[in-house]
Design a protein around this motif. Sequence first.
Motif, mmCIF file in Angstrom:
data_model
loop_
_atom_site.group_PDB
_atom_site.id
_atom_site.type_symbol
_atom_site.label_atom_id
_atom_site.label_comp_id
_atom_site.label_asym_id
_atom_site.label_seq_id
_atom_site.Cartn_x
_atom_site.Cartn_y
_atom_site.Cartn_z
ATOM 1 N N UNK A 266 68.093 40.570 56.073
ATOM 2 C CA UNK A 266 67.715 41.717 56.748
ATOM 3 C C UNK A 266 68.408 41.963 57.991
ATOM 4 N N UNK A 267 68.941 40.924 58.650
ATOM 5 C CA UNK A 267 69.837 41.209 59.698
ATOM 6 C C UNK A 267 71.395 41.865 59.296
ATOM 7 N N UNK A 268 71.747 41.228 58.187
ATOM 8 C CA UNK A 268 73.183 41.837 57.778
ATOM 9 C C UNK A 268 73.028 43.384 57.398
ATOM 10 N N UNK A 269 71.925 43.440 56.620
ATOM 11 C CA UNK A 269 71.566 44.698 55.742
ATOM 12 C C UNK A 269 71.285 46.017 56.854
ATOM 13 N N UNK A 273 73.898 48.872 57.001
ATOM 14 C CA UNK A 273 73.395 50.484 56.538
ATOM 15 C C UNK A 273 73.544 51.125 57.897
ATOM 16 N N UNK A 274 73.350 50.769 59.094
ATOM 17 C CA UNK A 274 73.412 51.597 60.099
ATOM 18 C C UNK A 274 74.976 52.103 60.429
ATOM 19 N N UNK A 275 75.875 51.045 60.076
ATOM 20 C CA UNK A 275 77.178 51.092 60.421
ATOM 21 C C UNK A 275 77.543 51.729 61.938
ATOM 22 N N UNK A 276 76.974 51.008 62.743
ATOM 23 C CA UNK A 276 77.208 51.366 64.211
ATOM 24 C C UNK A 276 78.490 50.388 64.499
ATOM 25 N N UNK A 277 79.516 51.041 65.087
ATOM 26 C CA UNK A 277 80.818 50.237 65.299
ATOM 27 C C UNK A 277 80.543 48.972 65.974
ATOM 28 N N UNK A 278 80.111 48.921 67.295
ATOM 29 C CA UNK A 278 79.771 47.868 68.020
ATOM 30 C C UNK A 278 79.139 46.761 67.351
ATOM 31 N N UNK A 279 77.970 47.387 66.433
ATOM 32 C CA UNK A 279 77.098 46.119 65.716
ATOM 33 C C UNK A 279 77.974 45.633 64.550
ATOM 34 N N UNK A 281 81.078 45.047 64.223
ATOM 35 C CA UNK A 281 82.391 44.208 64.592
ATOM 36 C C UNK A 281 81.922 42.694 64.222
ATOM 37 N N UNK A 282 80.772 42.328 64.526
ATOM 38 C CA UNK A 282 80.444 40.855 64.276
ATOM 39 C C UNK A 282 80.655 40.452 62.916
ATOM 40 N N UNK A 283 80.263 41.467 61.924
ATOM 41 C CA UNK A 283 80.435 41.028 60.450
ATOM 42 C C UNK A 283 81.613 41.382 59.966
ATOM 43 N N UNK A 284 82.488 42.286 60.692
ATOM 44 C CA UNK A 284 83.778 42.836 60.198
ATOM 45 C C UNK A 284 84.729 41.432 60.672
ATOM 46 N N UNK A 285 84.672 40.735 61.768
ATOM 47 C CA UNK A 285 85.407 39.545 61.691
ATOM 48 C C UNK A 285 84.850 38.428 60.692
ATOM 49 N N UNK A 286 83.716 38.273 60.406
ATOM 50 C CA UNK A 286 83.371 37.221 59.428
ATOM 51 C C UNK A 286 83.408 37.583 57.970
ATOM 52 N N UNK A 287 83.622 38.882 57.665
ATOM 53 C CA UNK A 287 83.849 39.236 56.332
ATOM 54 C C UNK A 287 85.255 39.319 55.896
ATOM 55 N N UNK A 288 86.231 39.364 56.771
ATOM 56 C CA UNK A 288 87.576 39.489 56.463
ATOM 57 C C UNK A 288 88.066 37.951 56.167
ATOM 58 N N UNK A 289 89.116 38.374 55.482
ATOM 59 C CA UNK A 289 89.945 36.819 55.262
ATOM 60 C C UNK A 289 89.241 35.544 54.633
ATOM 61 N N UNK A 290 89.752 34.365 55.244
ATOM 62 C CA UNK A 290 88.981 33.427 54.799
ATOM 63 C C UNK A 290 87.621 32.958 55.157
ATOM 64 N N UNK A 291 87.071 33.725 56.065
ATOM 65 C CA UNK A 291 85.641 33.407 56.602
ATOM 66 C C UNK A 291 84.665 33.861 55.569
ATOM 67 N N UNK B 91 79.851 59.737 47.863
ATOM 68 C CA UNK B 91 80.567 59.196 48.961
ATOM 69 C C UNK B 91 79.267 59.125 50.160
ATOM 70 N N UNK B 92 79.035 58.045 50.305
ATOM 71 C CA UNK B 92 78.024 57.817 51.517
ATOM 72 C C UNK B 92 78.849 57.043 52.745
ATOM 73 N N UNK B 93 79.266 57.818 53.668
ATOM 74 C CA UNK B 93 79.876 57.073 55.046
ATOM 75 C C UNK B 93 80.991 56.395 54.537
ATOM 76 N N UNK B 94 81.816 56.741 53.424
ATOM 77 C CA UNK B 94 83.015 55.832 53.021
ATOM 78 C C UNK B 94 82.840 54.574 52.297
ATOM 79 N N UNK B 95 81.471 54.349 52.051
ATOM 80 C CA UNK B 95 81.164 53.187 51.298
ATOM 81 C C UNK B 95 81.670 53.189 50.057
ATOM 82 N N UNK B 96 81.978 52.175 49.324
ATOM 83 C CA UNK B 96 82.379 51.760 47.800
ATOM 84 C C UNK B 96 81.140 52.419 47.149
ATOM 85 N N UNK B 97 81.551 53.196 45.817
ATOM 86 C CA UNK B 97 80.244 53.622 45.030
ATOM 87 C C UNK B 97 79.663 52.287 44.313
#
Lengths: 394, 183
Positions: A266-269, A273-279, A281-291, B91-97
């Motif tokens: 729920x937290x992740x989703x 979905x909202x895709x607000x940049x500052x929110x 960021x947290x997952x951005x660092x944790x879903x990239x690379x080895x993390x 295309x929804x906000x550039x997310x993958x299909x």
Amino acid sequence: MAHTKLTDNVQLPDSANPSKLFITLGAVGVIASLIGVVVNYEQFLHSYLTSFTFFMSISLASMFLVMIHHITRSSWGITLRRIPETFSSYIWVFALLFIPILIGMGSLYGWTQEQSGWFYQELREYKSPYLNEPFFIIRNIIYFAVWSFLGYKLYKNSIEMDKTGDWGIDSTLRKISAPGIFFFGFTVSFASFDWIMSLRFDWFSTMFGVYYFAMSFQLVFAVLILMVLFLRNKGLLLNTIAKPHIRDLGGWLFAFSVFYTYIAFGQFFLIYYANIPEATLFFYYRLEGSYQYMLYFTLFGRFVIPFILLLNKPSKGNYKVLKFVSVLIVVSHIVELYWLIMPSLHDSFTFHWLDIATFFALAGIFFALFFTYFKKQNMVPINDPKLAESLNKH
Amino acid sequence: MDHNNAENKKVFAVLAEFENPGKLMKAAKLVSRAGYAKFDAHSPFPIHGMDDAMGLKESKLGWIVLSHALVGFSGGLALQVWASTYAYPINIGGRPFMNLPAFVPVTFELTILLSAFAAVFGMLFLNNLPKHHNSIFNSDNFNRVTDDKFFICVETDDPLYNEEETEKFFQDCGCVSYEKVYE
């Protein structure tokens, strides 16, 4: 009916007491950690915080389990209640062990430092009424005061009932538990905000408190199952904590695996979905690379594998399955805390020996204390009014 | 209408009454050990351990639910993957299909929906419900099973059923009353 009287030895014998092992482990860990303080201070703080939040998970969730047990007047877990009671009885020691984090908060938490760039300067200014050093210290004193008081009171009264056989204490315990749960909810939420979420002060999630609680409450059943299986392995409490009780623990473990996933997803989703940049960021660092692989490990270790293995009714009472799932969940919990905390220090997964050293130090202290207290008292609340009902469970 | 006064009617089952849940459970154990297959125990409330005493096997309902859950899971996922990658990609906000996290809620809901249907209708099916009439209600004594009486009934279709032997068997079990229920 099978056995309504205690037939087992309720004292932990010396032969089954591993506290010496844990004292050695703890001593080695403490010395290594102290070396680490000198060698790599920041790494030490992050590793220490990871281990600290791990063991607090066990204590806090145990306390919650005991309180919920009292206010619902449950009988199923009376025979194993002394284990979580003991886990939460020495939170005051962990209050002292929090001091290194208070000392090191200047290097651990970004909001304690001057920021460069107008955005972070203004954000820090904006959040300073809450995120400032004196208030942080005061808050943590309040958390630990509440928890130490509750944990100690629940334990002490239960021990008192063992000695005096006064059933009136049962209602005292209920009177402590009901407001206790109220304060527990607030303190745990804010503690998890302070300890883990504020590592990045530009990120926030109002669900984070529930998330940490859900993680912990899933973990505590895994720990209890492992503890009960340890005692059984030593031939202790075989008729007291029997298959029906362990099956119930398995059921709880299953239920809270699902609950944890619901909260975590729920937290992740919401953020995804909202895709607000500052929110994000947290997952951005944790879903990239080895993390990201750590996240996949947690997903399978905490949800997919336990869910599939425990879905079937007989497997909830199968000790081998339970043992495997419990170990998996304990490991996943460590991995997940690492995944939450470490990205504030390293950009990609970087193993450091201090991760192990601090874990050993706190594990040694935690379990040495546990077995010392556990040995001093009966392993079962022998005079509890609902004990017979619990023993009679099937 | 007098149910029991029917000489030309067939005996549907025999009904043995027991004093209390403990005795009922003991009797159920004996009946199941004796090898009766078409028997049932009736009580005003659920009795813990009765399933084991009656020698009942684990219900098949779980498997029915699981199969429907898997259909719901794969169906929900496949529908979304097909719709959003092949049939009507947006295309929804550039997310993958092929956006797996976004597919989770619908997949989850469909899994739960089909499982719930399977659980309810599967339960009805396995219990032979809905059933408009059951001859056991022809016994007036049986009405008190929802109040304070405990019964075991053995249907006469049971291969082991024998008019005298079954009666003797239940008398040995210590039943309080014994009667034949007509169709």
